[in-house]
Design an enzyme around this catalytic site. Structure first.
Site, mmCIF file in Angstrom:
data_model
loop_
_atom_site.group_PDB
_atom_site.id
_atom_site.type_symbol
_atom_site.label_atom_id
_atom_site.label_comp_id
_atom_site.label_asym_id
_atom_site.label_seq_id
_atom_site.Cartn_x
_atom_site.Cartn_y
_atom_site.Cartn_z
ATOM 1 N N ASP A 126 0.811 -1.223 0.000
ATOM 2 C CA ASP A 126 0.000 0.000 0.000
ATOM 3 C C ASP A 126 0.843 1.270 0.000
ATOM 4 O O ASP A 126 0.409 2.309 0.511
ATOM 5 C CB ASP A 126 -0.958 0.032 1.202
ATOM 6 C CG ASP A 126 -1.802 -1.221 1.289
ATOM 7 O OD1 ASP A 126 -2.290 -1.653 0.236
ATOM 8 O OD2 ASP A 126 -1.963 -1.755 2.397
ATOM 9 N N GLY A 167 1.671 2.986 -2.556
ATOM 10 C CA GLY A 167 1.317 3.873 -3.666
ATOM 11 C C GLY A 167 1.977 3.431 -4.966
ATOM 12 O O GLY A 167 2.251 4.254 -5.845
ATOM 13 N N LYS A 168 2.224 2.117 -5.073
ATOM 14 C CA LYS A 168 2.859 1.597 -6.304
ATOM 15 C C LYS A 168 1.981 1.863 -7.514
ATOM 16 O O LYS A 168 2.485 2.193 -8.578
ATOM 17 C CB LYS A 168 3.075 0.081 -6.195
ATOM 18 C CG LYS A 168 4.151 -0.325 -5.225
ATOM 19 C CD LYS A 168 4.237 -1.825 -5.116
ATOM 20 C CE LYS A 168 2.990 -2.465 -4.552
ATOM 21 N NZ LYS A 168 2.679 -2.119 -3.160
ATOM 22 N N ALA A 183 -3.730 -7.988 -4.014
ATOM 23 C CA ALA A 183 -3.177 -6.638 -4.222
ATOM 24 C C ALA A 183 -4.311 -5.678 -4.576
ATOM 25 O O ALA A 183 -5.296 -6.072 -5.196
ATOM 26 C CB ALA A 183 -2.176 -6.676 -5.368
ATOM 27 N N GLY A 184 -4.139 -4.457 -4.194
ATOM 28 C CA GLY A 184 -5.133 -3.447 -4.551
ATOM 29 C C GLY A 184 -4.421 -2.156 -4.884
ATOM 30 O O GLY A 184 -3.726 -1.589 -4.054
ATOM 31 N N HIS A 185 -4.517 -1.753 -6.117
ATOM 32 C CA HIS A 185 -3.861 -0.511 -6.543
ATOM 33 C C HIS A 185 -4.929 0.539 -6.828
ATOM 34 O O HIS A 185 -5.801 0.327 -7.664
ATOM 35 C CB HIS A 185 -3.045 -0.743 -7.821
ATOM 36 C CG HIS A 185 -1.829 -1.584 -7.599
ATOM 37 N ND1 HIS A 185 -1.106 -2.145 -8.618
ATOM 38 C CD2 HIS A 185 -1.198 -1.941 -6.473
ATOM 39 C CE1 HIS A 185 -0.088 -2.813 -8.114
ATOM 40 N NE2 HIS A 185 -0.126 -2.707 -6.808
ATOM 41 N N THR A 207 -5.963 -11.533 3.264
ATOM 42 C CA THR A 207 -7.059 -10.841 2.584
ATOM 43 C C THR A 207 -8.205 -11.814 2.261
ATOM 44 O O THR A 207 -9.223 -11.408 1.723
ATOM 45 C CB THR A 207 -6.558 -10.224 1.265
ATOM 46 O OG1 THR A 207 -6.023 -11.276 0.476
ATOM 47 C CG2 THR A 207 -5.501 -9.163 1.501
ATOM 48 N N GLN A 250 2.193 -5.867 -3.322
ATOM 49 C CA GLN A 250 2.545 -5.936 -1.888
ATOM 50 C C GLN A 250 3.864 -5.224 -1.590
ATOM 51 O O GLN A 250 4.257 -4.347 -2.338
ATOM 52 C CB GLN A 250 2.595 -7.392 -1.389
ATOM 53 C CG GLN A 250 1.232 -8.005 -1.173
ATOM 54 C CD GLN A 250 0.739 -8.763 -2.370
ATOM 55 O OE1 GLN A 250 1.505 -9.418 -3.043
ATOM 56 N NE2 GLN A 250 -0.536 -8.688 -2.637
ATOM 57 N N THR A 270 3.056 -12.613 2.912
ATOM 58 C CA THR A 270 2.193 -13.127 1.851
ATOM 59 C C THR A 270 2.914 -14.286 1.169
ATOM 60 O O THR A 270 4.144 -14.351 1.178
ATOM 61 C CB THR A 270 1.799 -12.000 0.869
ATOM 62 O OG1 THR A 270 0.800 -12.481 -0.013
ATOM 63 C CG2 THR A 270 2.984 -11.483 0.066
ATOM 64 N N ARG A 317 2.839 10.297 -0.479
ATOM 65 C CA ARG A 317 1.966 10.829 0.574
ATOM 66 C C ARG A 317 2.670 11.799 1.526
ATOM 67 O O ARG A 317 2.361 11.830 2.713
ATOM 68 C CB ARG A 317 1.354 9.680 1.374
ATOM 69 C CG ARG A 317 0.352 8.876 0.548
ATOM 70 C CD ARG A 317 -0.434 7.991 1.463
ATOM 71 N NE ARG A 317 -1.461 7.257 0.761
ATOM 72 C CZ ARG A 317 -2.735 7.196 1.138
ATOM 73 N NH1 ARG A 317 -3.136 7.819 2.218
ATOM 74 N NH2 ARG A 317 -3.606 6.509 0.467
ATOM 75 N N LEU A 318 3.603 12.577 0.993
ATOM 76 C CA LEU A 318 4.244 13.580 1.848
ATOM 77 C C LEU A 318 3.201 14.563 2.379
ATOM 78 O O LEU A 318 3.274 15.023 3.517
ATOM 79 C CB LEU A 318 5.319 14.328 1.050
ATOM 80 C CG LEU A 318 6.143 15.321 1.869
ATOM 81 C CD1 LEU A 318 7.067 14.587 2.843
ATOM 82 C CD2 LEU A 318 6.967 16.252 0.984
HETATM 83 P P1 IMP Z 1 -2.533 -12.738 1.822
HETATM 84 O O1 IMP Z 1 -1.598 -12.179 0.825
HETATM 85 O O2 IMP Z 1 -3.980 -12.466 1.512
HETATM 86 O O3 IMP Z 1 -2.271 -14.186 2.119
HETATM 87 O O4 IMP Z 1 -2.272 -11.980 3.222
HETATM 88 C C1 IMP Z 1 -1.038 -12.093 3.915
HETATM 89 C C2 IMP Z 1 -0.633 -10.746 4.496
HETATM 90 O O5 IMP Z 1 -0.302 -9.863 3.450
HETATM 91 C C3 IMP Z 1 -1.742 -10.051 5.293
HETATM 92 O O6 IMP Z 1 -1.150 -9.325 6.352
HETATM 93 C C4 IMP Z 1 -2.336 -9.097 4.290
HETATM 94 O O7 IMP Z 1 -2.975 -8.007 4.901
HETATM 95 C C5 IMP Z 1 -1.090 -8.676 3.544
HETATM 96 N N1 IMP Z 1 -1.354 -8.207 2.188
HETATM 97 C C6 IMP Z 1 -1.652 -8.937 1.104
HETATM 98 N N2 IMP Z 1 -1.821 -8.154 0.028
HETATM 99 C C7 IMP Z 1 -1.598 -6.894 0.425
HETATM 100 C C8 IMP Z 1 -1.572 -5.632 -0.246
HETATM 101 O O8 IMP Z 1 -1.781 -5.512 -1.456
HETATM 102 N N3 IMP Z 1 -1.285 -4.557 0.538
HETATM 103 C C9 IMP Z 1 -1.010 -4.665 1.849
HETATM 104 N N4 IMP Z 1 -1.013 -5.809 2.514
HETATM 105 C C10 IMP Z 1 -1.300 -6.922 1.811
#
Ligand code: IMP
Length: 427
Positions: free
Chosen positions: A13, A15-16, A39-41, A128, A223, A238, A334-335
């Site tokens: 997270d 900001g990629k 992942a969430g961008h 997640t 990640q 992860t 995010r400065l």
């Molecule tokens: P998983 O990847 O869903 O197995 O989660 C394992 C760990 O990675 C957990 O702490 C999640 O919150 C974290 N995580 C997985 N994907 C992201 C991401 O895109 N951003 C931030 N944390 C993540």
């Protein structure tokens, strides 16, 4: 050599997405190399606000190729929904391709993710729950199904006949969960495969040929380095294989490491983390709460909506990720979130069992006992959102960036001061 990698330098997270959206301008191909729809961008540009989970953040440039590499685990239903959503909002996907070697995230994977997390009880990782961990377990156990199988009815039947009984025994025997019906699952999967067939290619060959022609390829990480299976805060990490590290980029896309010429590490101007696991600078007080809500995009996970844990910039953790990734230049994001603070803290060392440590510990147990040793930097208390050159930043903000540069031991080449594409300072 013409590939460059963009990685997250912290716990994800950072900001990629917005950095890839910006840096994609310099590349002919943008390729995701690891992870799945965990992942969430978030990207905000002239077309609006988008949350991408699988499609590379370069998709907004119609003339560029966007690839989902062999290292990614693909939930076909999520990918199709993302494609449909993009198309319905005027973003074309005809230049999007997914590797035939990419693993398929099957419907039993999220179910296993949920029941396995429940079984961990107090030791839960805080995943997640998208099924990404169990999908990579199957990959490594050689029980996976690949995109190439998904679009080949005979291959898919053969794989499912082999794998599904094992999965069903686990689901029923260990977790008392419902089994999957082979014919139903086969039918469902074939339908998804049929819809995705036009996107499936040997993406590694596409990248290698492009590099051969001297084209630039951006390898998009997911990640963060501290969530890496080897380098991260194990077991609170992860399960991606290849890992999110820059070292995983070559493997996850199908090129050699010598073809990577630059590694851009993305770092937030403070720290956040979602899920469980140690985070020495976490602020559980009012300041943490303020930090979470201070920016134009408050700190909630793009995939799960969970509130992100917030804390001051951790120089040990961040420098460690510069080192293990061979980061050649940093982007500080995010400065502007720090604009409101009269004083800002930076963690420059830890105290562990009465001793001062200036390097990131290798065991999670030690990290859990770490107390941050903080250095105070004066705040600037004015908006930086409209600033576009480094010299126009308030002097205290300039000093803060320079101090981070010193602590990271690598240049900060880009600073972002807001979520919009143009809210950026290139040095
Ligand atoms: P998983 O990847 O869903 O197995 O989660 C394992 C760990 O990675 C957990 O702490 C999640 O919150 C974290 N995580 C997985 N994907 C992201 C991401 O895109 N951003 C931030 N944390 C993540």
């Amino acid at each position: 050599m013409s590939a460059f990698v963009v990685i997250g330098g912290q716990w994800g997270d950072e900001g990629k997405g917005r950095m890839v959206d910006l840096l994609a301008q310099d590349a002919a191909i943008i390729a995701r190399y690891s992870a799945g729809d965990n992942a969430g961008h978030t990207i905000i540009n002239h077309m609006g606000k988008f949350a991408l989970h699988l499609v590379p953040a370069g998709i907004f440039y119609p003339e560029k190729l966007c690839l989902i590499g062999n290292g990614v685990v693909v939930n076909p239903a999520v990918l199709l929904a993302e494609i449909e959503q993009l198309e319905s909002r005027g973003v074309g996907t005809k230049n999007l391709f997914v590797s035939d070697r990419a693993q398929v995230l099957m419907p039993y994977h999220p179910v296993l993710d949920v029941v396995e997390e429940e079984a961990r009880g107090d030791a839960a990782i805080g995943t997640t729950k998208r099924g990404v961990g169990p999908a990579y377990v199957d990959k490594v156990a050689r029980q996976g199904i690949r995109m190439g199988d998904l679009i080949d009815p005979d291959a898919l039947r053969a794989r499912l006949e082999l794998v599904l009984p094992v999965k069903n025994r686990m689901l029923q025997g260990m977790y008392n969960a419902e089994p999957f019906d082979l014919e139903e699952l086969l039918q469902q999967s074939l339908e998804l495969g049929c819809k995705l067939k036009q996107y499936v290619r040997d993406t590694g060959a596409i990248v290698r040929e492009a590099i051969g022609r001297g084209e630039k390829v951006l390898l998009e990480g997911a990640q963060g380095a501290l969530l890496d299976l080897d380098a991260g805060t194990y077991p609170y990490v992860t399960s991606s294989a290849p890992p999110p590290q820059a070292g995983g980029a070559a493997i996850g896309i199908g090129i050699g490491p010598t073809q990577i010429e630059r590694v851009i590490g993305v770092y937030k101007a403070y720290m956040t983390r979602v899920g469980e696991g140690p985070m020495p600078t976490e602020l559980l007080d009012e300041t943490g709460h303020i930090l979470r809500g201070a920016g134009p995009a408050p700190e909630f996970g793009a995939t799960t909506g969970r509130p992100r844990r917030c804390g001051w910039f951790d120089a040990l953790a961040s420098r460690y990720s510069v080192q293990v990734n061979g980061v050649t230049g940093a982007a500080l994001t995010r400065l502007d979130v720090l604009d409101i603070f009269p004083a800002i803290q930076l963690c420059v060392a830890y105290e562990i069992d009465g001793e001062r440590m200036e390097s990131f510990p290798s065991t999670t147990a030690a990290l859990e006992r770490a107390t941050p040793i903080l250095e105070e930097a004066p705040g600037w208390r004015e908006s930086t959102a409209g600033v576009r050159t480094f010299d126009d930043l308030p002097p205290n903000a300039q000093s803060y960036v320079k101090r981070i540069e010193e602590l990271l031991t690598c240049p900060v080449d880009i600073v972002s001061v807001g979520p919009e594409r143009d809210q950026v300072i290139i040095r």
